[in-house]
Design an enzyme around this catalytic site. Structure first.
Site, PDB file in Angstrom:
ATOM      1  N   ASP A   1       1.259  -1.304  -0.031  1.00  0.00           N
ATOM      2  CA  ASP A   1       0.384  -0.047   0.072  1.00  0.00           C
ATOM      3  C   ASP A   1       0.650   1.406  -0.500  1.00  0.00           C
ATOM      4  OD1 ASP A   1      -2.759   1.420   0.189  1.00  0.00           O
ATOM      5  OD2 ASP A   1      -3.567   0.476   1.256  1.00  0.00           O
TER       6      ASP A   1
ATOM      7  N   ASP B   1      -8.037   4.238  -4.009  1.00  0.00           N
ATOM      8  CA  ASP B   1      -9.824   4.491  -2.605  1.00  0.00           C
ATOM      9  C   ASP B   1      -9.825   5.311  -3.793  1.00  0.00           C
ATOM     10  OD1 ASP B   1      -7.534   2.489  -0.688  1.00  0.00           O
ATOM     11  OD2 ASP B   1      -6.965   4.595   0.086  1.00  0.00           O
TER      12      ASP B   1
ATOM     13  N   GLU C   1       3.511   4.881  -3.631  1.00  0.00           N
ATOM     14  CA  GLU C   1       3.679   5.650  -4.686  1.00  0.00           C
ATOM     15  C   GLU C   1       5.243   6.319  -4.505  1.00  0.00           C
ATOM     16  OE1 GLU C   1      -0.468   5.103  -4.549  1.00  0.00           O
ATOM     17  OE2 GLU C   1       0.839   6.275  -2.989  1.00  0.00           O
TER      18      GLU C   1
END
Length: 957
Positions: free
Chosen positions: A563, A640, A566
């Site tokens: 998760d 998300d 980035e």
């Protein structure tokens, strides 16, 4: 001569006359032929400050173009590309006047010695694509953190009717990127993949890792650059009416004149919204009118969190919601007439204490910039791109994987159903969830443990909180042995200051330290200070693997959920802040490397996992990726997203463009991640809509490359969405079972993806390139060669308009009713069913009913043969969990149907592997235009064959 070619010719003539009249022709350096191509030395003022331009022949279909603003040789590291010039490539070199030509078996590349312009042609002389003759590339000196760099851009002159796809995954619900703009800045829900493909069967792989803009690269303008008029007609601004209670929007607290709406990043609303506005509960309404000095299509771009609605001339054009901590984006393309006033209204309910809203625009493209496409990156030391050519888009994507690596085959269980929620808080919740799936006979293969399984103040320790997970080793053993279920766990590259793992990583110099120095707290509890590790550092990657290996892998973890990759050190910050947070990576300036972080993060786990357990397939789910992620066994999910119909629709085009970017494995949160308050404890109409939204999304998700359910409360298990008697439950359970019956088909697509660089999730433009009507269809797609998937994304819809591409015809999947191709139809879409069609000339293999992938072998296999055209399909099988397929341990059975003779041939089996079925049963069902019977795998087949590995032939009776 086409209009864009005439324009380039006239532009070149003007430049030539200018050069001649001013005697500015620089001293000419001769081109240098190299072992793999040529280097030319253009006049810098004609070639955008390039000192040299180099062409390298990689293979017959791929040519690399390099350019530099200095005379120094190239030194920049490529994170994506792993393949250089391939051996035994034959090509020819020729100089013709100002042109240097390189000719391969597939194409011709020409470079102009004076300007450095590169143009690509097919062998028959047809232009494919070219750079503008003069200054099509640009180098602009730049400085980052006191170090020199260059802004780099490259423009291509393209055909007026070209369409462009790929470029990763984005949420604007744009499919064809002609005349649109894409930004490369890795963010939650936004994934940058720098590979563009054209419907003219070529691709451009842009080898740069900085923040970039692609397509129409003009910066969006402030709203204040339009002509604005208040609600009373006063020129220069809109009227902004502030209500401190959104439930009473007419109770206006105060009004303001506003011409700039720009709350783009974290902290902007606190800085710029009026202090006496209650952002948590209030509403702002912007009214007036707008006008432009240009006629043509105007682009309006919105960044939003909370609720936003936009009307122009009283027509509602935008109605969106996003959670306040993760803004969304939207683009409207609206035709304007010069000077005409358009009534404007925008309502914004921030729906939180920190929110986001921007409104910007772009005027129509100037004639001189039409029919161009540009890559512009803010930082780099050289310009570097790969031109990839093919006879079709599959060949183009194959070229991308030649450069960046094959897509590994996921473990077979990964193609079954995944269940997840945000989050399972105890091991009892996990075990009881899986037990309920098994009790209700709902197929399931993977249960996922999301974040915060650690103690609240222990993020980065990778240790379970023993008060909630008293014996994770035992839990995982029960999942494996009793429930035959895999276990995936979330790992973040994030560390809380002061914990043991932080101290080790910090002492080793493996962390980004600016967020620590800023004393920036996160959103957990009272807030904790944290940072991320530097994935560009090989030692840090090894250290991160060692940590998760010792704390987690040894307990029996099957797959990794990576998760915030980035890296999302602090959510919703500006690109400048992200670069500041990273500072200098082990690979150099953050400005030049930051978009490659998710690629290197995945690399660390994949490479180290294969060393530790070399014959167990690695599987990664990661929230971001880059070119090359497929070689590290990474599946990317779309982040998300919100639980809204518009978000569901946007995932279709997002997934298609992601697949066209060369990465075959993509998934999403079925049902959407973030939930409006009205759904949290829904009753009545809200509950009805919640159930229907999940049902429609589930139908779509069952035909995605990876079938995965995830989201915030309400819980997302089928039985928690609706009771067993409800059509929502029955529909979701039906498609879950159907997914498992499809496994021989789906897993065969995975085999073709590895061995033949296939793409399972297929935009219609891939398979029907001559059908111009599919060029802009981004809400239908093929799963594999045969199955046309048509998601329903409108509330209460019981039908949907859809297009059947040109070809031999189509069969309704459920009824086997035949339809001619090349027509738009209105397909039935009752609550429980999504329209599915099968292409005439298809062979669809179905396996037995399963509760999990490894429950029993795929025997018998029912072959549905859809007649009306010749058909072929290759059934692929291997051991399912290991890498023996790389060593040749797999089997293929080629299935072929000849429509003239009405003969199906089941070919001789090629290859073998441990555990392979040497004998199996094939049931044959013929589907034709006459006397079609509804789809029913339990009905008696037309033929039954007992196959022992030798060729068998059967004729339709």
């Amino acid at each position: 001569m086409p209009r864009y070619c005439r324009y380039l010719f006239l532009l070149g003539l003007v430049f030539s006359l200018h050069l001649f009249s001013n005697a500015q022709v620089a001293e000419k350096r001769k081109p240098v032929q190299t072992a793999d191509g040529v280097i030319v030395y253009p006049a810098a003022h004609l070639g955008g400050n390039a000192q040299w331009v180099r062409l390298q022949v990689i293979n017959d279909q791929i040519i690399r173009v390099l350019a530099s603003p200095t005379m120094a040789p190239p030194t920049a590291q490529s994170f994506m590309v792993i393949t250089g010039t391939q051996p035994n490539v034959k090509w020819e070199y020729k100089e013709t006047g100002e042109q240097v030509e390189l000719t391969t078996a597939a194409l011709v590349a020409k470079v102009n010695q004076q300007t450095g312009q590169v143009a690509f042609f097919a062998k028959n002389g047809d232009m494919i694509v070219q750079e503008p003759l003069y200054n099509g590339r640009q180098f602009t000196p730049a400085v980052f953190s006191g170090r020199p760099s260059y802004g780099i851009s490259q423009t291509f002159a393209v055909a007026p009717n070209e369409a462009f796809y790929g470029l990763g995954q984005h949420q604007d619900d744009l499919f064809n990127y002609k005349d649109q703009q894409v930004t490369f800045f890795q963010n939650n829900t936004e994934v940058a993949i720098p590979f563009l493909v054209s419907n003219k069967n070529y691709g451009i792989l842009w080898d740069n890792y900085s923040i970039s803009t692609i397509g129409d690269v003009r910066p969006f303008k402030s709203l204040s650059d339009l002509r604005l008029f208040s609600s009373k007609g006063e020129e220069g601004w809109l009227t902004a009416a502030y209500a401190n209670d959104a439930k009473q929007p007419n109770d206006i607290a105060f009004e303001k004149a506003e011409s700039i709406i720009n709350y783009a990043y974290l902290g902007d609303t606190k800085l710029h919204l009026p202090a006496n506005f209650n952002i948590a509960k209030g509403q702002v309404t912007y009214t007036g009118s707008i006008a432009s000095a240009f006629s043509g299509v105007h682009k309006f771009k919105f960044t939003y969190a909370g609720y936003v609605k936009v009307w122009i001339n009283d027509k509602l054009l935008l109605d969106r919601w996003r959670q306040a901590w993760n803004p969304g984006t939207a683009v409207l393309n609206i035709p304007f007439e010069k000077g005409q006033h358009y009534k404007f209204r925008m309502e914004w309910i921030p729906d939180g204490g920190e929110s986001y809203l921007t409104t910007t625009w772009l005027n129509p493209i100037e004639p001189s910039q039409q029919n161009t496409f540009t890559f512009a990156s803010e930082a780099g030391q050289q310009l570097d791109y790969y031109f990839v050519y093919g006879q079709n888009l599959d060949e183009v994507i194959s070229g991308y994987r030649t450069l960046t690596g094959k897509a590994q085959i996921a473990p077979k269980w990964a193609f079954g159903k995944w269940q997840s929620r945000e989050r399972y808080k105890t091991q009892e919740e996990i075990l009881s969830t899986v037990a309920t799936f098994r009790q209700q006979k709902i197929p399931l293969d993977n249960i996922v443990l999301d974040w915060s399984y650690w103690k609240q103040d222990d993020w980065g320790s990778q240790e379970f909180d023993k008060t909630r997970f008293s014996n994770p080793d035992s839990m995982i053993k029960v999942l494996h042995e009793q429930y035959k279920t895999q276990f995936m766990i979330s790992v973040w590259p994030k560390f809380y200051e002061g914990i043991e793992a932080y101290k080790k990583f910090n002492d080793s110099g493996w962390l980004y330290t600016r967020n620590i120095a800023d004393r920036q707290r996160d959103w957990i509890g009272q807030g904790y200070i944290s940072t991320f590790y530097d994935a560009f550092n090989p030692a840090a990657r090894k250290g991160f693997w060692d940590l998760i290996y010792s704390k987690l892998y040894v307990k029996g973890i099957d797959a990794w959920w990576m998760d915030a990759s980035e890296p999302d050190i602090l959510s919703n910050v500006s690109p400048a802040k992200r670069k500041e947070q990273m500072g200098f990576t082990a690979a150099g300036l953050a400005a030049e490397t930051l978009n490659a972080y998710p690629l290197e993060n995945a690399r660390g786990i994949y490479e180290n996992a294969r060393q530790v357990d070399p014959n167990k397939r690695v599987f990664l789910l990661t929230r971001s990726g880059y070119g090359g992620s497929q070689r590290y066994a990474a599946t990317i999910w779309s982040g998300d997203i919100a639980s809204r119909w518009s978000d569901m629709k946007a995932q279709i085009s997002a997934g298609l463009n992601f697949s066209l970017s060369g990465l075959p494995y993509w998934t999403m949160d079925i049902g959407g991640f973030s939930v409006e308050k009205r759904y949290e404890n829904a009753q009545g109409a809200d509950l009805d809509e919640w159930r229907e939204l999940n049902t429609r999304w589930y139908q779509f998700g069952a035909f995605s490359p990876i079938f995965r359910v995830h989201g915030q409360y309400p819980y997302r298990e089928i039985y928690n969405i609706a009771p067993g008697t409800h059509p929502a439950y029955q529909s979701m359970r039906y498609y879950d079972h159907l997914r498992y019956r499809f496994l021989p088909y789906i897993y065969s697509l995975a085999g073709a993806t590895y061995f033949s660089n296939y793409t399972p999730m297929r935009a219609l433009v891939m398979d029907f390139p001559k059908d111009s009507l599919v060029r802009n269809i981004g809400d239908q797609y093929l799963l594999g060669p045969s199955l046309l998937v048509n998601p329903v994304y409108e509330y209460k819809a019981t039908s949907r308009e859809m297009y059947l591409p040109e070809g031999p015809g189509w069969y309704d999947f459920y009824t086997n009713k035949y339809y001619e191709g090349g027509q738009t139809i209105v397909a039935d879409a009752p609550y429980e069913r999504m329209p599915l069609f099968v292409k005439a000339g298809s062979i669809m293999p179905y396996g037995p009913s399963l509760q999990y992938v490894a429950e029993k072998p795929a025997d018998p296999i029912t072959l549905y043969v859809y007649t009306g055209a010749d058909a072929s399909f290759t059934l692929y099988e291997d051991e399912g969990l290991n890498y023996n397929y790389e060593k040749g341990a797999y089997a293929k059975i080629t299935l072929q149907y000849n429509d003239n003779s009405k003969v199906l041939t089941i070919g001789q089996r090629q290859g073998n592997f441990k555990g392979m079925l040497t004998q199996r049963t094939f049931k044959i069902v013929w589907v034709n235009q006459v006397g079609a019977k509804p789809f029913d795998l339990e009905a008696a087949p037309n033929e039954t064959l007992h196959y022992k590995g030798k060729e068998m032939v059967v004729r339709m009776k």
